[in-house]
Design a protein around this motif. Structure first.
Motif, PDB file in Angstrom:
ATOM      1  N   THR A  51       0.834  -1.206   0.000  1.00  0.00           N
ATOM      2  CA  THR A  51       0.000   0.000   0.000  1.00  0.00           C
ATOM      3  C   THR A  51       0.867   1.253   0.000  1.00  0.00           C
ATOM      4  O   THR A  51       0.599   2.214  -0.725  1.00  0.00           O
ATOM      5  CB  THR A  51      -0.926   0.001   1.222  1.00  0.00           C
ATOM      6  N   ALA A  52       1.916   1.225   0.818  1.00  0.00           N
ATOM      7  CA  ALA A  52       2.824   2.380   0.872  1.00  0.00           C
ATOM      8  C   ALA A  52       3.502   2.613  -0.469  1.00  0.00           C
ATOM      9  O   ALA A  52       3.756   3.761  -0.857  1.00  0.00           O
ATOM     10  CB  ALA A  52       3.864   2.169   1.966  1.00  0.00           C
ATOM     11  N   ALA A  53       3.789   1.536  -1.192  1.00  0.00           N
ATOM     12  CA  ALA A  53       4.433   1.663  -2.507  1.00  0.00           C
ATOM     13  C   ALA A  53       3.435   2.032  -3.602  1.00  0.00           C
ATOM     14  O   ALA A  53       3.838   2.394  -4.713  1.00  0.00           O
ATOM     15  CB  ALA A  53       5.134   0.362  -2.874  1.00  0.00           C
ATOM     16  N   GLY A  54       2.151   1.926  -3.293  1.00  0.00           N
ATOM     17  CA  GLY A  54       1.121   2.239  -4.289  1.00  0.00           C
ATOM     18  C   GLY A  54       0.994   1.173  -5.358  1.00  0.00           C
ATOM     19  O   GLY A  54       0.575   1.458  -6.481  1.00  0.00           O
ATOM     20  N   SER A  55       1.321  -0.068  -5.005  1.00  0.00           N
ATOM     21  CA  SER A  55       1.277  -1.170  -5.966  1.00  0.00           C
ATOM     22  C   SER A  55       0.131  -2.119  -5.630  1.00  0.00           C
ATOM     23  O   SER A  55       0.110  -2.711  -4.547  1.00  0.00           O
ATOM     24  CB  SER A  55       2.600  -1.946  -5.964  1.00  0.00           C
ATOM     25  N   SER A  56      -0.799  -2.263  -6.549  1.00  0.00           N
ATOM     26  CA  SER A  56      -1.874  -3.241  -6.385  1.00  0.00           C
ATOM     27  C   SER A  56      -1.376  -4.612  -6.847  1.00  0.00           C
ATOM     28  O   SER A  56      -0.470  -4.713  -7.669  1.00  0.00           O
ATOM     29  CB  SER A  56      -3.094  -2.831  -7.196  1.00  0.00           C
ATOM     30  N   VAL A  57      -1.970  -5.678  -6.309  1.00  0.00           N
ATOM     31  CA  VAL A  57      -1.567  -7.042  -6.651  1.00  0.00           C
ATOM     32  C   VAL A  57      -2.772  -7.820  -7.147  1.00  0.00           C
ATOM     33  O   VAL A  57      -3.815  -7.846  -6.492  1.00  0.00           O
ATOM     34  CB  VAL A  57      -0.952  -7.767  -5.435  1.00  0.00           C
ATOM     35  N   SER A  58      -2.644  -8.427  -8.311  1.00  0.00           N
ATOM     36  CA  SER A  58      -3.688  -9.307  -8.841  1.00  0.00           C
ATOM     37  C   SER A  58      -3.143 -10.720  -8.914  1.00  0.00           C
ATOM     38  O   SER A  58      -1.971 -10.930  -9.235  1.00  0.00           O
ATOM     39  CB  SER A  58      -4.142  -8.848 -10.226  1.00  0.00           C
ATOM     40  N   ILE A  59      -3.992 -11.699  -8.591  1.00  0.00           N
ATOM     41  CA  ILE A  59      -3.592 -13.102  -8.573  1.00  0.00           C
ATOM     42  C   ILE A  59      -4.473 -13.881  -9.539  1.00  0.00           C
ATOM     43  O   ILE A  59      -5.699 -13.882  -9.409  1.00  0.00           O
ATOM     44  CB  ILE A  59      -3.699 -13.701  -7.160  1.00  0.00           C
ATOM     45  N   GLU A  60      -3.849 -14.518 -10.514  1.00  0.00           N
ATOM     46  CA  GLU A  60      -4.569 -15.358 -11.477  1.00  0.00           C
ATOM     47  C   GLU A  60      -4.242 -16.817 -11.198  1.00  0.00           C
ATOM     48  O   GLU A  60      -3.090 -17.239 -11.274  1.00  0.00           O
ATOM     49  CB  GLU A  60      -4.166 -14.997 -12.913  1.00  0.00           C
ATOM     50  N   CYS A  61      -5.274 -17.591 -10.857  1.00  0.00           N
ATOM     51  CA  CYS A  61      -5.103 -19.013 -10.563  1.00  0.00           C
ATOM     52  C   CYS A  61      -6.343 -19.739 -11.070  1.00  0.00           C
ATOM     53  O   CYS A  61      -7.347 -19.841 -10.360  1.00  0.00           O
ATOM     54  CB  CYS A  61      -4.897 -19.229  -9.066  1.00  0.00           C
ATOM     55  N   ALA A  62      -6.269 -20.220 -12.302  1.00  0.00           N
ATOM     56  CA  ALA A  62      -7.449 -20.811 -12.937  1.00  0.00           C
ATOM     57  C   ALA A  62      -7.857 -22.127 -12.289  1.00  0.00           C
ATOM     58  O   ALA A  62      -9.035 -22.469 -12.268  1.00  0.00           O
ATOM     59  CB  ALA A  62      -7.172 -21.030 -14.427  1.00  0.00           C
ATOM     60  N   ALA A  63      -6.894 -22.886 -11.782  1.00  0.00           N
ATOM     61  CA  ALA A  63      -7.184 -24.175 -11.155  1.00  0.00           C
ATOM     62  C   ALA A  63      -6.314 -24.360  -9.928  1.00  0.00           C
ATOM     63  O   ALA A  63      -5.235 -23.776  -9.814  1.00  0.00           O
ATOM     64  CB  ALA A  63      -6.948 -25.324 -12.154  1.00  0.00           C
ATOM     65  N   LEU A  64      -6.796 -25.176  -8.991  1.00  0.00           N
ATOM     66  CA  LEU A  64      -6.062 -25.419  -7.751  1.00  0.00           C
ATOM     67  C   LEU A  64      -4.747 -26.138  -8.057  1.00  0.00           C
ATOM     68  O   LEU A  64      -4.725 -27.131  -8.777  1.00  0.00           O
ATOM     69  CB  LEU A  64      -6.919 -26.267  -6.812  1.00  0.00           C
ATOM     70  N   VAL A  65      -3.653 -25.600  -7.520  1.00  0.00           N
ATOM     71  CA  VAL A  65      -2.328 -26.204  -7.697  1.00  0.00           C
ATOM     72  C   VAL A  65      -1.821 -26.608  -6.322  1.00  0.00           C
ATOM     73  O   VAL A  65      -1.488 -25.759  -5.501  1.00  0.00           O
ATOM     74  CB  VAL A  65      -1.349 -25.224  -8.371  1.00  0.00           C
ATOM     75  N   VAL A  66      -1.770 -27.914  -6.086  1.00  0.00           N
ATOM     76  CA  VAL A  66      -1.387 -28.443  -4.779  1.00  0.00           C
ATOM     77  C   VAL A  66      -0.075 -29.216  -4.903  1.00  0.00           C
ATOM     78  O   VAL A  66       0.155 -29.917  -5.891  1.00  0.00           O
ATOM     79  CB  VAL A  66      -2.485 -29.364  -4.208  1.00  0.00           C
ATOM     80  N   GLY A  67       0.771 -29.079  -3.904  1.00  0.00           N
ATOM     81  CA  GLY A  67       2.026 -29.819  -3.895  1.00  0.00           C
ATOM     82  C   GLY A  67       2.536 -29.991  -2.482  1.00  0.00           C
ATOM     83  O   GLY A  67       1.936 -29.483  -1.527  1.00  0.00           O
ATOM     84  N   ARG A  68       3.652 -30.697  -2.348  1.00  0.00           N
ATOM     85  CA  ARG A  68       4.303 -30.865  -1.048  1.00  0.00           C
ATOM     86  C   ARG A  68       5.488 -29.915  -0.972  1.00  0.00           C
ATOM     87  O   ARG A  68       6.528 -30.147  -1.602  1.00  0.00           O
ATOM     88  CB  ARG A  68       4.776 -32.315  -0.855  1.00  0.00           C
ATOM     89  N   TRP A  69       5.285 -28.836  -0.251  1.00  0.00           N
ATOM     90  CA  TRP A  69       6.309 -27.803  -0.135  1.00  0.00           C
ATOM     91  C   TRP A  69       6.394 -27.313   1.300  1.00  0.00           C
ATOM     92  O   TRP A  69       5.464 -27.497   2.104  1.00  0.00           O
ATOM     93  CB  TRP A  69       5.977 -26.610  -1.050  1.00  0.00           C
ATOM     94  N   ASP A  70       7.499 -26.655   1.621  1.00  0.00           N
ATOM     95  CA  ASP A  70       7.649 -25.974   2.906  1.00  0.00           C
ATOM     96  C   ASP A  70       6.952 -24.625   2.780  1.00  0.00           C
ATOM     97  O   ASP A  70       7.453 -23.715   2.114  1.00  0.00           O
ATOM     98  CB  ASP A  70       9.135 -25.798   3.230  1.00  0.00           C
ATOM     99  N   SER A  71       5.796 -24.492   3.394  1.00  0.00           N
ATOM    100  CA  SER A  71       4.976 -23.290   3.187  1.00  0.00           C
ATOM    101  C   SER A  71       5.661 -22.028   3.695  1.00  0.00           C
ATOM    102  O   SER A  71       5.589 -20.976   3.054  1.00  0.00           O
ATOM    103  CB  SER A  71       3.617 -23.452   3.881  1.00  0.00           C
ATOM    104  N   SER A  72       6.351 -22.116   4.845  1.00  0.00           N
ATOM    105  CA  SER A  72       6.999 -20.915   5.388  1.00  0.00           C
ATOM    106  C   SER A  72       8.151 -20.462   4.500  1.00  0.00           C
ATOM    107  O   SER A  72       8.360 -19.263   4.301  1.00  0.00           O
ATOM    108  CB  SER A  72       7.479 -21.157   6.818  1.00  0.00           C
TER     109      SER A  72
END
Length: 337
Positions: free
Chosen positions: A199-220
């Motif tokens: 918000t401070a940078a004045g940058s909006s973020v859009s997320i495009e994800c047409a289908a669920l993408v699941v995997g085994r990853w370290d989330s943090s």
């Protein structure tokens, strides 16, 4: 030459045929030049340094069967000396570069650490003076001061965390705790974490994800990757939108983060993922120059890749590919530097 590179052994050609000349030349013009010189016999010896073949020394003569056993031994010894000189020059250049990067990093790190510390000192001194004079601070002033203290504390924690991560990576170990999770959940959480910064940078973020993408990853750890990429995009594309795209290609997940900022100089692009590297002047943009290095190391630890496409003045697109299944580590996960 290829056989010499592969085997590390010298090869003699008592009689050079046209086919051999062409095979050992870069192109037709080079081969024609060798023929005009009258090359009739040849000798190819390896340039070996620290048990590795780094090149080939080619010697030719206008006389067939020109080279004796003594000539071969002399050429091999000459090859060793040439290889040693090349390797020493390369090591010297790498050492100078490492020292320059170290000095630059220490200068930037001291500045980055000093800034929040100075702000913390001023805030603490203001509160202390108010206490000594028995002054009652208004809730607004107190809230503003404590918010500034928390902000600077968070900044110091981030800098310290980056330095600790670099230490782990340099030791060749990075601990991963993979779980089954959707990639868009990681991305949305990372966006929420730095919402104030975006918000401070004045940058909006859009997320495009047409289908669920699941995997085994370290989330943090992947949250750290996304956060670093978004912070980078907000810093160098302030006031411009940021687009995130998530998709699955077979057994691979692909994440792209695109900004429309200043872009990266083509001369600096090959080094943006290196430790302590900065594609912009430190006087204009803060940071330790570790975010992309840490992001790359985390992605590599997951068995993935990260790359960047950029046009100067038009922005950058960072692409992360991840296998949808990361093996469960029994110990700390080794990382390739």
């Amino acid at each position: 030459m290829w056989n010499v590179l592969q085997t590390g052994k010298a090869i003699e050609a008592p009689i050079l045929t046209d086919e051999q000349i062409r095979a050992n030349c870069a192109d037709d013009q080079h081969a024609e030049f060798a023929r005009r010189l009258g090359a009739r016999s040849g000798m190819f010896v390896p340039l070996c340094a620290r048990d590795a073949v780094i090149g080939v020394l080619s010697l030719v003569s206008t006389t067939p069967n020109r080279f004796s056993r003594a000539d071969v031994e002399l050429a091999i010894d000459l090859g060793r000396r040439i290889a040693l000189a090349i390797d020493n020059a390369r090591l010297l250049d790498e050492t100078r570069r490492a020292l320059h990067l170290r000095d630059e990093f220490l200068r930037i790190a001291s500045h980055e650490l000093r800034t929040p510390l100075a702000s913390l000192r001023l805030s603490a001194q203001g509160l202390l003076r108010a206490t000594e004079r028995n002054r009652t601070l208004s809730p607004e002033i107190l809230d503003r001061t404590l918010t500034r203290v928390l902000g600077n504390t968070s900044r110091l924690e981030q800098l310290t965390s980056e330095l600790l991560d670099v230490t782990r990576i340099e030791q060749g170990r990075l601990h991963l705790n993979p779980i089954e999770i959707a990639l868009d959940a990681i991305v949305r959480e990372a966006v929420d974490h730095i919402e104030a910064e975006l918000t401070a940078a004045g940058s909006s973020v859009s997320i495009e994800c047409a289908a669920l993408v699941v995997g085994r990853w370290d989330s943090s750890r992947l949250d750290q990757v996304v956060t670093n990429l978004l912070t980078n995009a907000a810093k160098f594309g302030a006031g411009k939108p940021i687009e995130i795209r998530i998709e699955r290609l077979g057994d691979t997940a692909r994440l792209t983060v695109t900004d429309h900022g200043i872009g990266i100089d083509p001369a600096r692009r090959p080094y943006v993922f290196d430790r302590f590297e900065r594609a912009v002047p430190s006087s204009r943009y803060g940071g330790l120059g570790l975010g992309l290095y840490i992001a790359r190391s985390i992605v590599v630890a997951h068995g993935g890749t990260i790359s960047v496409d950029s046009e100067l003045g038009a922005g950058s697109t960072f692409t992360v590919t991840l296998p949808c299944s990361t093996p469960e580590p029994s110990a700390e996960q080794p990382v390739a530097n």
